[in-house]
Design an enzyme around this catalytic site. Sequence first.
Site, PDB file in Angstrom:
ATOM      1  N   LYS A 150       9.032  -0.763  -5.102  1.00  0.00           N
ATOM      2  CA  LYS A 150       7.937  -0.313  -5.988  1.00  0.00           C
ATOM      3  C   LYS A 150       7.548  -1.423  -6.957  1.00  0.00           C
ATOM      4  CE  LYS A 150      11.612   1.658  -5.221  1.00  0.00           C
ATOM      5  NZ  LYS A 150      12.788   0.908  -5.036  1.00  0.00           N
ATOM      6  N   ARG A 151       8.502  -2.257  -7.284  1.00  0.00           N
ATOM      7  CA  ARG A 151       8.213  -3.352  -8.207  1.00  0.00           C
ATOM      8  C   ARG A 151       7.030  -4.177  -7.731  1.00  0.00           C
ATOM      9  NH1 ARG A 151      11.012  -7.447  -8.347  1.00  0.00           N
ATOM     10  NH2 ARG A 151      12.397  -7.062  -6.603  1.00  0.00           N
TER      11      ARG A 151
END
Length: 478
Positions: free
Chosen positions: A254-255
């Site tokens: 998700k980063r």
Amino acid sequence: MSHIRVRFAPSPTGTLHVGGARTALFNWLYARSQKGVFVLRIEDTDQLRSTEESHQQILRAIRWLGLDYDEGPGVGGEYGPYIQSERKELYDDYAQQMLDRGLAYRCYCTPEELEEMRVKAIAEGRQRICDGRCRDLSDEERAQREAEGRPSVIRVRMPEEGSIKWTDIVHGPMEFEYAVLDDWVAVKSDGFPTYNFACVVDDGLMEISHVLRGDDHISNTPRQIHLFRAFGFKVPRFGHMPMILGPDRQRLSKRHGAASVEEFRDAGYLPEALVNYLALLGWNPGTDQEVFEISQLIKAFSLKRLNNTAAVFDVEKCRYINAEHMKRLTDEQRAALTWPFLVKAGVVEEDDEDAREKLARVVHIMGARLSFLGDAPQRLACYFTDDFPRLDEEEGLLDEEAKLRLRELARRYEKLESLDAASAESVMRGLAEELGVKLGELVHPTRYVLTGQKVGPSLFDAMEVLGKETVVRRLGAV
RNA sequence: GGCCCCAUCGUCUAGUCAGGUCAGGACACCACCCUUUCAAGGUGGGUACACGGGUUCGAAUCCCGUUGGGGCCGCCA
């Protein structure tokens, strides 16, 4: 039907990420290309982290991608159930068998004991953490521990010498020394099987012929092969595919922005485009073709052309592939797909049939410019509402002289019986000629006032779609 | 730290197994063409075999080492 049986076995502990999606895709492509069977199995043996929500989300994502499965939750099959939590008796049977045959044993070590062993093993540079101290407990010793109510796990007794070998479909010959494989937990103290155990029982019973999964499972493979053999199952062929990384070469997460399939869907990617792009990560057809219909992918797919290098997910290229697939859609398809994005953004009302009809015309004049559904609300709002974004702060286009010209243009358009692309153009050309300016001097300020943008479809087409009333109003109001 | 995997343009990759065409394609980038703008399309351009040894007439390709990146080392999967 061939004897090829492959599976995708996600764990419902989160959303379906693109890495998992690619694993699913390659299994699916292999099954479809070989007339084999694609099985979906839910691995929810982690009681704490598995959720029904995530289970449903994964199913939804797989469906959205178009990866239909032949056996699995909801569709059934001869090898069910396909949800591990519903297969507990099966694991119990095999666990008992291991115990009876001396292939495994009950271990009563506490977390503290295990931690000590770990520290010691690392200090001594040994691979095996568990020292097998519970291997040969006498019946009395075992009875005593049971009487004390100590929790236990079942550990698989691993040989100490020799090695396990297999030929990996993507990596070639692989070998692990038993010396680096310790007695591992097959059944947890809560009675549920661990991944490595359940996986073997299921792949064995489901007669899975090929296990295609991520690179990160390589070190699990020797333990699993050991069990396949112990149970007399046919050992499947293994293929370990390289990871998908983010731009920083770390595992994609998700980063890095969108990482789950549903995020890509919501952002406006076409499923066939995501599938196409993912297929190109770790596989290539051996030709220069890069844009594929799903059916072409099935035709071209081959395990022989999987590669073994981790790949960075390139959003730019993914968007390019998406644009290529958008181009192949008809205006009708593009309009239908765009509509929900406009509704969701509040640009149009769900039940506004006029807007729906207008969208067909808007989409038509947009053509290939509309290469990403996610761009639609911002770029198309000007055709549906006066409250549209004017992102380009190019007020420089609108000095006093330009405004005078636009107002004059508005007056002339107003006199027109009706405004279509041809009349819009001839009027503007006429004015440009009278004023002795280039057409562009009128075109650019007009486009900005009408659409809030510096770019877009042919201005005259846009005016025709906007309609005389709107054109005159917006130009007259500068 | 131990074990394992990997190494070609910024990115995805072809070429590596059976050593020998200026290392090919795509995305992105730049320029030009087309054009009322942009996109699309067309043309052209720059950019890579991680490093060091070895084998060989010849190495991106085979071998060894180094470096770098990644994975695993859970009663997670």
